[in-house]
Scaffold this motif. Structure first.
Motif, PDB file in Angstrom:
ATOM      1  N   LEU A 117      55.401 -56.056  47.607  1.00  0.00           N
ATOM      2  CA  LEU A 117      55.784 -54.651  47.740  1.00  0.00           C
ATOM      3  C   LEU A 117      54.605 -53.681  47.771  1.00  0.00           C
ATOM      4  O   LEU A 117      54.666 -52.675  48.487  1.00  0.00           O
ATOM      5  CB  LEU A 117      56.777 -54.259  46.640  1.00  0.00           C
ATOM      6  N   PRO A 118      53.522 -53.900  47.022  1.00  0.00           N
ATOM      7  CA  PRO A 118      52.402 -52.960  47.112  1.00  0.00           C
ATOM      8  C   PRO A 118      51.845 -52.782  48.523  1.00  0.00           C
ATOM      9  O   PRO A 118      51.317 -51.705  48.848  1.00  0.00           O
ATOM     10  CB  PRO A 118      51.354 -53.582  46.183  1.00  0.00           C
ATOM     11  N   ILE A 119      51.969 -53.788  49.357  1.00  0.00           N
ATOM     12  CA  ILE A 119      51.460 -53.689  50.726  1.00  0.00           C
ATOM     13  C   ILE A 119      52.217 -52.633  51.515  1.00  0.00           C
ATOM     14  O   ILE A 119      51.668 -52.004  52.430  1.00  0.00           O
ATOM     15  CB  ILE A 119      51.540 -55.065  51.410  1.00  0.00           C
ATOM     16  N   PHE A 120      53.465 -52.380  51.148  1.00  0.00           N
ATOM     17  CA  PHE A 120      54.305 -51.412  51.860  1.00  0.00           C
ATOM     18  C   PHE A 120      54.401 -50.075  51.119  1.00  0.00           C
ATOM     19  O   PHE A 120      55.102 -49.169  51.573  1.00  0.00           O
ATOM     20  CB  PHE A 120      55.707 -51.989  52.051  1.00  0.00           C
ATOM     21  N   ALA A 121      53.688 -49.935  49.992  1.00  0.00           N
ATOM     22  CA  ALA A 121      53.888 -48.793  49.096  1.00  0.00           C
ATOM     23  C   ALA A 121      53.473 -47.468  49.713  1.00  0.00           C
ATOM     24  O   ALA A 121      54.036 -46.420  49.360  1.00  0.00           O
ATOM     25  CB  ALA A 121      53.124 -49.022  47.789  1.00  0.00           C
ATOM     26  N   ASN A 122      52.515 -47.459  50.614  1.00  0.00           N
ATOM     27  CA  ASN A 122      51.993 -46.192  51.138  1.00  0.00           C
ATOM     28  C   ASN A 122      52.639 -45.756  52.443  1.00  0.00           C
ATOM     29  O   ASN A 122      52.238 -44.731  53.011  1.00  0.00           O
ATOM     30  CB  ASN A 122      50.476 -46.304  51.335  1.00  0.00           C
ATOM     31  N   LEU A 123      53.627 -46.520  52.907  1.00  0.00           N
ATOM     32  CA  LEU A 123      54.299 -46.119  54.141  1.00  0.00           C
ATOM     33  C   LEU A 123      55.225 -44.928  53.882  1.00  0.00           C
ATOM     34  O   LEU A 123      55.947 -44.889  52.892  1.00  0.00           O
ATOM     35  CB  LEU A 123      55.103 -47.289  54.702  1.00  0.00           C
ATOM     36  N   THR A 124      55.189 -43.965  54.766  1.00  0.00           N
ATOM     37  CA  THR A 124      56.042 -42.787  54.633  1.00  0.00           C
ATOM     38  C   THR A 124      57.064 -42.774  55.760  1.00  0.00           C
ATOM     39  O   THR A 124      56.814 -43.272  56.863  1.00  0.00           O
ATOM     40  CB  THR A 124      55.207 -41.497  54.682  1.00  0.00           C
ATOM     41  N   PHE A 167      63.448 -48.730  52.396  1.00  0.00           N
ATOM     42  CA  PHE A 167      63.449 -50.171  52.159  1.00  0.00           C
ATOM     43  C   PHE A 167      64.608 -50.604  51.263  1.00  0.00           C
ATOM     44  O   PHE A 167      64.906 -49.936  50.263  1.00  0.00           O
ATOM     45  CB  PHE A 167      62.153 -50.605  51.469  1.00  0.00           C
ATOM     46  N   LEU A 168      65.212 -51.702  51.627  1.00  0.00           N
ATOM     47  CA  LEU A 168      66.061 -52.475  50.731  1.00  0.00           C
ATOM     48  C   LEU A 168      65.287 -53.747  50.432  1.00  0.00           C
ATOM     49  O   LEU A 168      65.090 -54.586  51.317  1.00  0.00           O
ATOM     50  CB  LEU A 168      67.407 -52.803  51.380  1.00  0.00           C
ATOM     51  N   ALA A 169      64.799 -53.883  49.195  1.00  0.00           N
ATOM     52  CA  ALA A 169      63.960 -55.023  48.830  1.00  0.00           C
ATOM     53  C   ALA A 169      64.729 -55.935  47.896  1.00  0.00           C
ATOM     54  O   ALA A 169      65.338 -55.483  46.921  1.00  0.00           O
ATOM     55  CB  ALA A 169      62.667 -54.546  48.167  1.00  0.00           C
ATOM     56  N   ILE A 227      55.146 -49.667  44.214  1.00  0.00           N
ATOM     57  CA  ILE A 227      56.193 -50.057  45.139  1.00  0.00           C
ATOM     58  C   ILE A 227      56.480 -48.876  46.052  1.00  0.00           C
ATOM     59  O   ILE A 227      56.098 -47.740  45.750  1.00  0.00           O
ATOM     60  CB  ILE A 227      57.479 -50.496  44.400  1.00  0.00           C
ATOM     61  N   PRO A 228      57.116 -49.089  47.195  1.00  0.00           N
ATOM     62  CA  PRO A 228      57.427 -47.962  48.081  1.00  0.00           C
ATOM     63  C   PRO A 228      58.265 -46.904  47.370  1.00  0.00           C
ATOM     64  O   PRO A 228      59.087 -47.205  46.508  1.00  0.00           O
ATOM     65  CB  PRO A 228      58.217 -48.622  49.219  1.00  0.00           C
ATOM     66  N   ARG A 229      58.030 -45.654  47.751  1.00  0.00           N
ATOM     67  CA  ARG A 229      58.770 -44.551  47.131  1.00  0.00           C
ATOM     68  C   ARG A 229      60.252 -44.628  47.480  1.00  0.00           C
ATOM     69  O   ARG A 229      61.108 -44.415  46.629  1.00  0.00           O
ATOM     70  CB  ARG A 229      58.181 -43.217  47.597  1.00  0.00           C
ATOM     71  N   ASN A 230      60.531 -44.900  48.743  1.00  0.00           N
ATOM     72  CA  ASN A 230      61.921 -44.957  49.194  1.00  0.00           C
ATOM     73  C   ASN A 230      62.370 -46.412  49.241  1.00  0.00           C
ATOM     74  O   ASN A 230      62.410 -47.034  50.306  1.00  0.00           O
ATOM     75  CB  ASN A 230      62.069 -44.306  50.572  1.00  0.00           C
ATOM     76  N   VAL A 231      62.697 -46.961  48.069  1.00  0.00           N
ATOM     77  CA  VAL A 231      63.096 -48.362  48.010  1.00  0.00           C
ATOM     78  C   VAL A 231      64.273 -48.524  47.063  1.00  0.00           C
ATOM     79  O   VAL A 231      64.335 -47.892  46.001  1.00  0.00           O
ATOM     80  CB  VAL A 231      61.918 -49.272  47.561  1.00  0.00           C
ATOM     81  N   HIS A 232      65.209 -49.350  47.482  1.00  0.00           N
ATOM     82  CA  HIS A 232      66.319 -49.762  46.620  1.00  0.00           C
ATOM     83  C   HIS A 232      66.134 -51.245  46.353  1.00  0.00           C
ATOM     84  O   HIS A 232      66.010 -52.040  47.289  1.00  0.00           O
ATOM     85  CB  HIS A 232      67.659 -49.505  47.305  1.00  0.00           C
ATOM     86  N   ILE A 233      66.093 -51.627  45.062  1.00  0.00           N
ATOM     87  CA  ILE A 233      65.808 -53.003  44.675  1.00  0.00           C
ATOM     88  C   ILE A 233      67.105 -53.743  44.364  1.00  0.00           C
ATOM     89  O   ILE A 233      67.957 -53.239  43.628  1.00  0.00           O
ATOM     90  CB  ILE A 233      64.897 -53.050  43.434  1.00  0.00           C
ATOM     91  N   ILE A 234      67.236 -54.922  44.918  1.00  0.00           N
ATOM     92  CA  ILE A 234      68.335 -55.824  44.583  1.00  0.00           C
ATOM     93  C   ILE A 234      67.728 -57.069  43.939  1.00  0.00           C
ATOM     94  O   ILE A 234      66.838 -57.705  44.506  1.00  0.00           O
ATOM     95  CB  ILE A 234      69.140 -56.239  45.832  1.00  0.00           C
ATOM     96  N   LEU A 235      68.212 -57.403  42.741  1.00  0.00           N
ATOM     97  CA  LEU A 235      67.767 -58.622  42.072  1.00  0.00           C
ATOM     98  C   LEU A 235      68.803 -59.705  42.328  1.00  0.00           C
ATOM     99  O   LEU A 235      69.950 -59.598  41.911  1.00  0.00           O
ATOM    100  CB  LEU A 235      67.603 -58.377  40.563  1.00  0.00           C
TER     101      LEU A 235
END
Length: 244
Positions: free
Chosen positions: A136-143, A147-149, A159-167
């Motif tokens: 996730l850090p690789i995608f963290a600076n994309l504006t 993301f659905l991760a 982690i990306p600012r606009n991300v929804h995490i599913i475990l």
């Protein structure tokens, strides 16, 4: 009693351990310890790293297994390199067990790295990101990208600012993957060529919904290493060298 050291907690590693234990072989499976509550294989289990190839070589010299099987994840290049070097240092027979990758689908974009995958994303993309929490850090600076991760354990920042995490943990179903795509209006799938059946449903779902698929190619194996793609082939190799 024959002794075999298996590196990795993949489905293939667990299946191989179960077969060997059934045959009376003493199996030690080494898990990296990066996943909480992993699925444990049959036989003896150790968690945590060895301390590089020298540490693995020291363990081999001390415990004297008859064979070393690298059945780690196809993207665990560092561990594979350590196994190759430890085998060189100790002379232990080494086999790499890697399930085959997924065939390239029409229109699928293949890239050599996660960084290259991130570079292909554009403002307005809604991305199904299934490359693991450590990516996730690789995608963290994309504006401008949403993301659905999905990962087994919670990711750590950045982690990306606009991300929804599913475990969640596979296996996944086609209907379940289609539901995620529809619910979150996803337009792009970014994944790694891990191969196998446990997580393959996302590719079929992406095809049905017309998602753009960005596939990260797996790293190449070191030159000269003995490599098989199935558990039966690994058992044949162990039998041939007298370790099973």
């Amino acid at each position: 009693m024959r002794r075999v050291l298996i590196l990795g907690g993949t489905a293939e590693a667990r299946a191989l351990a179960a077969e060997l234990v059934e045959r009376g072989v003493h199996v030690t499976s080494s898990l990296a310890g990066r996943v909480r509550n992993p699925r444990l294989p049959a036989g003896e289990v150790r968690e945590g790293g060895f301390g590089g190839p020298e540490g693995l070589a020291a363990w081999v010299r001390n415990e004297r297994p008859d064979a070393l099987i690298d059945a780690t994840h196809p993207f665990a290049a560092r561990m594979t390199a350590s196994a190759v070097e430890a085998a060189r240092l100790t002379g232990i027979p080494l086999l790499v067990l890697r399930r085959p990758g997924w065939p390239q689908a029409p229109g699928e974009l293949r890239v050599p790295s996660l960084e290259a995958a991130a570079a292909e994303l554009a403002v307005g993309d809604r991305v199904f990101l299934t490359t693991g929490r450590r990516s996730l850090p690789i995608f963290a600076n994309l504006t401008g990208v949403w993301f659905l991760a999905r990962s087994v354990d919670p990711p750590e920042p950045p982690i990306p600012r606009n991300v929804h995490i599913i475990l969640d943990r596979g296996p996944y179903t086609l209907m379940g993957e289609l539901a995620l795509i529809d619910e979150h209006r996803l337009t792009v799938l970014v994944t790694k060529d891990s191969g196998g059946e446990l997580t393959k449903a996302k590719l079929a779902a992406a095809g049905e919904r017309g998602l753009k698929v960005i596939m990260v190619d797996r790293p190449p194996l070191p030159g000269g290493v003995t490599h098989v793609e199935t558990v039966p082939a690994a058992l044949d190799w162990l039998r041939d060298i007298g370790a099973a």
